[in-house]
Design an enzyme around this catalytic site. Structure first.
Site, PDB file in Angstrom:
ATOM      1  N   HIS A 153       0.883  -1.320   0.016  1.00  0.00           N
ATOM      2  CA  HIS A 153      -0.253  -0.111   0.182  1.00  0.00           C
ATOM      3  C   HIS A 153       0.992   2.015   0.232  1.00  0.00           C
ATOM      4  CE1 HIS A 153      -3.385   2.642   1.803  1.00  0.00           C
ATOM      5  NE2 HIS A 153      -2.732   2.886   1.800  1.00  0.00           N
ATOM      6  N   GLU A 154       2.318   1.276   1.227  1.00  0.00           N
ATOM      7  CA  GLU A 154       2.676   2.278   1.336  1.00  0.00           C
ATOM      8  C   GLU A 154       3.712   2.820  -0.001  1.00  0.00           C
ATOM      9  OE1 GLU A 154       2.052   4.379   3.093  1.00  0.00           O
ATOM     10  OE2 GLU A 154       0.272   3.309   4.409  1.00  0.00           O
ATOM     11  N   HIS A 157       2.088   4.636  -3.130  1.00  0.00           N
ATOM     12  CA  HIS A 157       1.997   5.572  -3.067  1.00  0.00           C
ATOM     13  C   HIS A 157       2.932   6.379  -3.532  1.00  0.00           C
ATOM     14  CE1 HIS A 157      -1.563   6.656  -0.311  1.00  0.00           C
ATOM     15  NE2 HIS A 157      -1.739   6.108   0.389  1.00  0.00           N
TER      16      HIS A 157
END
Length: 184
Positions: A153-154, A157
């Site tokens: 998820h990170e 980004h």
């Protein structure tokens, strides 16, 4: 100290940019930024500090979320076996992943997204991530379960990708074949 005011919201153009590599060795400013990302995530999980500073709890934060388009992430979480994963990384990269998929049963959330977006987010069940710590040490992490999902998820980004990009628009809860359901 970072607060919710520092976190940019969905729709901000920085969240859709591919972030730049951080030059090694990192500058003092870059170290300070990365350190503040980890501090936010840790503080956000402490009830007293979180309510004092109105911090929304999170388990990960990426530099683009504070409008810094550089490849830095911080993760602080405990998995279902009680193992602590607390990392602040420069230039994290997924160097290998499983074919097998996994997803969070309750769906994913994001500090940059104010509303809940229901749906299943297919992720790799296992990933190996390489990156450089605040002390300049290169680490290679073999991750599975919640930790693997959080790191993916990170790192997304850093590539301008939001978690809801993976949700099936026609059928948000369409079963993901052969995937492992992970409880948060």
């Amino acid at each position: 100290m970072l607060t919710m005011e520092d976190i940019i919201r969905d729709g901000h153009p920085t969240l859709r940019k591919v972030a730049a590599e951080v030059a090694m060795p990192p500058s003092e400013e870059d170290k300070q930024i990365l350190s503040s990302l980890l501090e936010y995530v840790i503080n956000s999980q402490n009830g007293e500090i979180a309510s004092l500073y109105s911090l929304r709890p999170g388990i990960g934060l990426a530099a683009p979320q504070i409008n810094v388009s550089k490849r830095m992430i911080a993760v602080h979480l405990t998995d279902d076996k009680g193992n602590l994963f607390s990392y602040a990384l420069f230039n994290p990269k997924i160097i290998s992943h499983s074919v097998e998929k996994a997803f969070l049963q309750a769906g994913e959330g994001c500090l940059s997204v104010d509303e809940a977006i229901p749906g299943l987010v297919p992720r790799h069940a296992r990933v190996t991530v390489k990156g450089t710590t605040l002390t300049g040490e290169e680490v290679k992490l073999r991750l599975k379960g919640l930790a693997a999902i959080c790191f993916q998820h990170e790192i997304d980004h850093l590539n301008g990708v939001m978690f809801y990009d993976y949700i099936d628009k026609q059928d948000p809860f369409k079963p993901i074949e052969g995937a492992i359901a992970i409880e948060r």
